[in-house]
Design an enzyme around this catalytic site. Sequence first.
Site, PDB file in Angstrom:
ATOM      1  N   GLY A 174      -2.599  -2.745  -0.792  1.00  0.00           N
ATOM      2  CA  GLY A 174      -2.682  -2.086   0.509  1.00  0.00           C
ATOM      3  C   GLY A 174      -4.114  -1.747   0.850  1.00  0.00           C
ATOM      4  N   SER A 175      -4.286  -0.718   1.691  1.00  0.00           N
ATOM      5  CA  SER A 175      -5.621  -0.366   2.166  1.00  0.00           C
ATOM      6  C   SER A 175      -6.219   0.804   1.386  1.00  0.00           C
ATOM      7  CB  SER A 175      -5.563   0.005   3.647  1.00  0.00           C
ATOM      8  OG  SER A 175      -5.109  -1.084   4.394  1.00  0.00           O
ATOM      9  N   THR A 176      -5.424   1.860   1.165  1.00  0.00           N
ATOM     10  CA  THR A 176      -5.949   3.032   0.465  1.00  0.00           C
ATOM     11  C   THR A 176      -5.481   3.034  -0.989  1.00  0.00           C
ATOM     12  OG1 THR A 176      -5.642   4.210   2.565  1.00  0.00           O
ATOM     13  CG2 THR A 176      -6.269   5.522   0.670  1.00  0.00           C
ATOM     14  N   ARG A 220     -10.667  -0.153   8.815  1.00  0.00           N
ATOM     15  CA  ARG A 220     -10.317   0.627  10.000  1.00  0.00           C
ATOM     16  C   ARG A 220     -10.459   2.126   9.737  1.00  0.00           C
ATOM     17  NH1 ARG A 220      -5.625  -0.895   7.473  1.00  0.00           N
ATOM     18  NH2 ARG A 220      -3.846   0.527   7.383  1.00  0.00           N
ATOM     19  N   ASP A 231       1.378  10.556   4.471  1.00  0.00           N
ATOM     20  CA  ASP A 231       1.175   9.386   3.591  1.00  0.00           C
ATOM     21  C   ASP A 231       0.876   8.128   4.407  1.00  0.00           C
ATOM     22  OD1 ASP A 231       1.908  11.163   1.678  1.00  0.00           O
ATOM     23  OD2 ASP A 231       3.566  10.007   0.852  1.00  0.00           O
ATOM     24  N   GLU A 237       1.663   7.617   7.657  1.00  0.00           N
ATOM     25  CA  GLU A 237       2.519   7.416   8.836  1.00  0.00           C
ATOM     26  C   GLU A 237       2.302   8.597   9.780  1.00  0.00           C
ATOM     27  OE1 GLU A 237       4.563   4.670   9.276  1.00  0.00           O
ATOM     28  OE2 GLU A 237       3.652   3.993   7.410  1.00  0.00           O
ATOM     29  N   GLY A 275       0.819  -1.212   0.000  1.00  0.00           N
ATOM     30  CA  GLY A 275       0.000   0.000   0.000  1.00  0.00           C
ATOM     31  C   GLY A 275       0.850   1.257   0.000  1.00  0.00           C
ATOM     32  N   ASP A 276       0.216   2.368   0.372  1.00  0.00           N
ATOM     33  CA  ASP A 276       0.917   3.651   0.380  1.00  0.00           C
ATOM     34  C   ASP A 276       2.054   3.657   1.404  1.00  0.00           C
ATOM     35  OD1 ASP A 276      -0.861   4.501  -1.530  1.00  0.00           O
ATOM     36  OD2 ASP A 276      -2.200   5.489  -0.108  1.00  0.00           O
TER      37      ASP A 276
HETATM   38  C1  LIG Z   1     -19.047  10.726   4.221  1.00  0.00           C
HETATM   39  C2  LIG Z   1     -18.015  10.353   3.208  1.00  0.00           C
HETATM   40  C3  LIG Z   1     -16.747  11.067   3.405  1.00  0.00           C
HETATM   41  C4  LIG Z   1     -15.683  10.658   2.440  1.00  0.00           C
HETATM   42  C5  LIG Z   1     -14.475  11.491   2.601  1.00  0.00           C
HETATM   43  C6  LIG Z   1     -13.358  10.820   1.958  1.00  0.00           C
HETATM   44  C7  LIG Z   1     -12.073  11.555   2.030  1.00  0.00           C
HETATM   45  C8  LIG Z   1     -10.994  10.551   1.778  1.00  0.00           C
HETATM   46  C9  LIG Z   1      -9.686  11.175   1.523  1.00  0.00           C
HETATM   47  C10 LIG Z   1      -8.688  10.107   1.319  1.00  0.00           C
HETATM   48  C11 LIG Z   1      -7.345  10.680   1.100  1.00  0.00           C
HETATM   49  C12 LIG Z   1      -6.386   9.577   0.964  1.00  0.00           C
HETATM   50  C13 LIG Z   1      -5.001  10.061   0.991  1.00  0.00           C
HETATM   51  C14 LIG Z   1      -4.093   8.886   1.145  1.00  0.00           C
HETATM   52  C15 LIG Z   1      -3.640   8.523   2.301  1.00  0.00           C
HETATM   53  C16 LIG Z   1      -2.810   7.296   2.444  1.00  0.00           C
HETATM   54  O1  LIG Z   1      -1.464   7.643   2.240  1.00  0.00           O
HETATM   55  C17 LIG Z   1      -2.987   6.746   3.827  1.00  0.00           C
HETATM   56  C18 LIG Z   1      -2.225   5.433   3.994  1.00  0.00           C
HETATM   57  O2  LIG Z   1      -2.726   4.464   3.128  1.00  0.00           O
HETATM   58  P1  LIG Z   1      -2.366   2.898   3.312  1.00  0.00           P
HETATM   59  O3  LIG Z   1      -3.074   2.417   4.545  1.00  0.00           O
HETATM   60  O4  LIG Z   1      -2.843   2.228   2.049  1.00  0.00           O
HETATM   61  O5  LIG Z   1      -0.878   2.777   3.481  1.00  0.00           O
HETATM   62  N1  LIG Z   1      -4.382   6.520   4.063  1.00  0.00           N
HETATM   63  C19 LIG Z   1      -5.044   7.229   4.945  1.00  0.00           C
HETATM   64  O6  LIG Z   1      -4.540   8.057   5.669  1.00  0.00           O
HETATM   65  C20 LIG Z   1      -6.502   6.887   5.037  1.00  0.00           C
HETATM   66  C21 LIG Z   1      -7.329   8.099   5.000  1.00  0.00           C
HETATM   67  C22 LIG Z   1      -8.741   7.629   4.862  1.00  0.00           C
HETATM   68  C23 LIG Z   1      -9.640   8.516   5.528  1.00  0.00           C
HETATM   69  C24 LIG Z   1     -11.035   7.999   5.404  1.00  0.00           C
HETATM   70  C25 LIG Z   1     -11.942   8.958   6.028  1.00  0.00           C
HETATM   71  C26 LIG Z   1     -13.327   8.446   6.017  1.00  0.00           C
HETATM   72  C27 LIG Z   1     -14.226   9.508   6.552  1.00  0.00           C
HETATM   73  C28 LIG Z   1     -15.547   8.960   6.936  1.00  0.00           C
HETATM   74  C29 LIG Z   1     -16.339  10.048   7.613  1.00  0.00           C
HETATM   75  C30 LIG Z   1     -17.631   9.500   7.949  1.00  0.00           C
HETATM   76  C31 LIG Z   1     -18.620  10.528   8.387  1.00  0.00           C
HETATM   77  C32 LIG Z   1     -19.959   9.881   8.365  1.00  0.00           C
HETATM   78  C33 LIG Z   1     -20.987  10.677   9.042  1.00  0.00           C
HETATM   79  C34 LIG Z   1     -22.324  10.037   8.994  1.00  0.00           C
HETATM   80  N1  LIG Z   2       6.943  -7.741   6.891  1.00  0.00           N
HETATM   81  C1  LIG Z   2       6.352  -6.723   7.506  1.00  0.00           C
HETATM   82  N2  LIG Z   2       5.850  -6.867   8.754  1.00  0.00           N
HETATM   83  C2  LIG Z   2       5.222  -5.856   9.378  1.00  0.00           C
HETATM   84  N3  LIG Z   2       5.044  -4.625   8.829  1.00  0.00           N
HETATM   85  C3  LIG Z   2       5.525  -4.425   7.589  1.00  0.00           C
HETATM   86  C4  LIG Z   2       6.202  -5.455   6.874  1.00  0.00           C
HETATM   87  N4  LIG Z   2       6.561  -4.965   5.659  1.00  0.00           N
HETATM   88  C5  LIG Z   2       6.142  -3.676   5.630  1.00  0.00           C
HETATM   89  N5  LIG Z   2       5.514  -3.351   6.772  1.00  0.00           N
HETATM   90  C6  LIG Z   2       4.861  -2.083   7.138  1.00  0.00           C
HETATM   91  O1  LIG Z   2       3.461  -2.242   6.989  1.00  0.00           O
HETATM   92  C7  LIG Z   2       2.849  -0.964   6.934  1.00  0.00           C
HETATM   93  C8  LIG Z   2       1.611  -0.982   6.082  1.00  0.00           C
HETATM   94  O2  LIG Z   2       1.969  -1.327   4.795  1.00  0.00           O
HETATM   95  P1  LIG Z   2       1.090  -1.056   3.516  1.00  0.00           P
HETATM   96  O3  LIG Z   2       1.640  -1.966   2.475  1.00  0.00           O
HETATM   97  O4  LIG Z   2       1.051   0.366   3.189  1.00  0.00           O
HETATM   98  O5  LIG Z   2      -0.356  -1.570   3.902  1.00  0.00           O
HETATM   99  P2  LIG Z   2      -1.677  -0.748   4.295  1.00  0.00           P
HETATM  100  O6  LIG Z   2      -2.127  -0.064   3.049  1.00  0.00           O
HETATM  101  O7  LIG Z   2      -2.650  -1.810   4.733  1.00  0.00           O
HETATM  102  O8  LIG Z   2      -1.342   0.214   5.371  1.00  0.00           O
HETATM  103  C9  LIG Z   2       3.910  -0.025   6.397  1.00  0.00           C
HETATM  104  O9  LIG Z   2       4.114   0.976   7.332  1.00  0.00           O
HETATM  105  C10 LIG Z   2       5.157  -0.898   6.271  1.00  0.00           C
HETATM  106  O10 LIG Z   2       6.286  -0.220   6.768  1.00  0.00           O
END
Ligand SMILES: CCCCCCCCCCCCC/C=C/[C@@H](O)[C@H](COP(=O)(O)O)NC(=O)CCCCCCCCCCCCCCC
Ligand SMILES: Nc1ncnc2c1ncn2[C@@H]1O[C@H](COP(=O)(O)OP(=O)(O)O)[C@@H](O)[C@H]1O
Length: 552
Positions: A246-248, A317, A512, A514, A203-204
């Site tokens: 990944g997740s996002t 989550r 991003d 973290e 993921g990111d």
């Molecule tokens: C009510 C619907 C609201 C939708 C709003 C959506 C805004 C989402 C913006 C997403 C920006 C994503 C930027 C990327 C961030 C990623 O680097 C980073 C890491 O990703 P990884 O886990 O794959 O490693 N991801 C994040 O930080 C996740 C951000 C996601 C935020 C989701 C927020 C959901 C908000 C829901 C509000 C609900 C209110 C409902 C009221 C009835």
């Molecule tokens: N083998 C591993 N065990 C535990 N954590 C790890 C491993 N490899 C990478 N990571 C960490 O896992 C975290 C989440 O990774 P990522 O691929 O972005 O998934 P997600 O989108 O679900 O957050 C990152 O912060 C990364 O540093």
Amino acid sequence: MEKRPGRLLLLSDLSVRNTAYEVSLSRSLLTWKKRLPSPVYHPFKPSMCRSVTVSEIICVREEEEENSSRDEGSWRKIREGHGRDCRQAFTVSYVERGRNHRWRCAEVTFVCPDAVLCQRWVQCIREQLAALGCRPKHLLVYINPVGGKKRGKRIYEQKVAPLFARAGITTHVIVTEYANHARDHLRTDAELKQFDGVVCVGGDGMFSEIIHGLIWRTQMDSAVNPNSPEEALQACPLRIGIIPAGSTDCICFATVGANDPVTSALHIIVGDSQPMDVCSVHHNNTLLRYSVSLLGYGFFGDVLSDSERKRWMGPARYDFSGLKMFLTHHYYEGAVAYLPAKGIMGTPRDKTRCRTGCVVCEHNGKVFTEKGEKYKSAESFDAEGEEEWQSVRGKFLAINAASMSCACPRTPKGLSPAAHLADGTTDLIVVRKCSRFNFLRHLIRHTSKDDQFDLGFVEVHRVNRFRFLPRQCQSDSDLNLRDAHKRQIFGPLCRDHPACSCGPHYSSWNCDGEVLKHAAIDVRVHCQLIKLFARGIEETTVFEEVTNPCAI
Ligand SMILES: CCCCCCCCCCCCC/C=C/[C@@H](O)[C@H](COP(=O)(O)O)NC(=O)CCCCCCCCCCCCCCC
Ligand SMILES: Nc1ncnc2c1ncn2[C@@H]1O[C@H](COP(=O)(O)OP(=O)(O)O)[C@@H](O)[C@H]1O
Ligand SMILES: [Ca+2]
């Protein structure tokens, strides 16, 4: 879009599925046109003529077995007059565009009247592919086995590795064993010279590990000090490919247009290249992290911190913590100083979108690569930039910097829909304290056509640099933010409060994905510091997507 073939290298009558075709190859196009039994002209019948650009041919292979084509079904090899070893058919694998920016690997098998002609075709296509020069041959692959839904390893083995093998790409695969394994390996151990690129399966967060390793390594190799925000960083020579697991997965989505492992693998194989801006985030002249997508304080920082404790929930989550933080409705006090980007094309609220071959990125990229030299010395930056600093202070629900659109399945248009991947700027979005109802309106607009910035409590600025200081760290001497750089207001104050956690309502930065351990930060955008195996999101025309008739 008209495809022009240029000078023909080969032109033959071959058959596909027992039907006669006129097949031609130029340096840029492979075209197969059905030979019509009657002279009736059907200009709009799409199946009569197809073409594929040579740059999107994945590979060509000679067919070896009697009923060799798996996918073509009905055709049989014509072997009359030839020995059993004669190979008379060849298969071309190529990129086919599907819906929603997804790419697939399609195949067509051509049967030749004789083996010599078959070999000429295979050799000629291979020569054209070899001449392309931008395709990777040997890749370093890092797989995060625990990211997203923990499917990284399976996704790579089942969907990506077979395609790489077919395209003749060799790999060195490392399945990570702990967090920061990939980053540390890239920093010190990896023999980077032998690779044409790095592939990130995750993921990111995993992508972030990769860029931290690569950027660090590049700066060390060029003796650049990564801690000072005044230093122009050295661009990384290796391209990075992202296989989303990944997740996002917002970096993949915003650079390719889809979160699909096969699409990403094909962008890597054809050797695409997409430059990307990187923000360096500093505290007291010390580098904290790099960011390419979202730097978010307040709402998105809190969502991340809360969601880290719920990793077991997987990607859901973020929705859980998002709802929780929405209901919590914390606001934070502080000041943001920013340097608006000058001499650029585009604004954060215009209707242009960063797409393949973006002219805004090209124009602004030139502006900032020339200007980059000036950033080298702090004095010249002071002299030229000081009076340009602007500031905003007060109570905020969220402060976000989006260096790219941050489009992802949660918000297909993104956090800042008009942001650009490689224009040397980041869009600073300030959401002032407002009611829950108004904040919900703002959030919901991320998912609809309505403008999320067209609200009285939201402002957005396109900037090259910005600094943030939480209220707990401010004193009277900080009030004049125009002098922020000279007085180094963040330094002394935050040394007194190392984590800046001196108030009840303080948040943390989501960098991003973290969590940053300091709230007072100094951010600088580095224009086009890294390159991805991607081409940005393609403008699709219905015509091209559905039929692909050749216009020759
Ligand atoms: C009510 C619907 C609201 C939708 C709003 C959506 C805004 C989402 C913006 C997403 C920006 C994503 C930027 C990327 C961030 C990623 O680097 C980073 C890491 O990703 P990884 O886990 O794959 O490693 N991801 C994040 O930080 C996740 C951000 C996601 C935020 C989701 C927020 C959901 C908000 C829901 C509000 C609900 C209110 C409902 C009221 C009835
Ligand atoms: N083998 C591993 N065990 C535990 N954590 C790890 C491993 N490899 C990478 N990571 C960490 O896992 C975290 C989440 O990774 P990522 O691929 O972005 O998934 P997600 O989108 O679900 O957050 C990152 O912060 C990364 O540093
Ligand atoms: Ca940008």
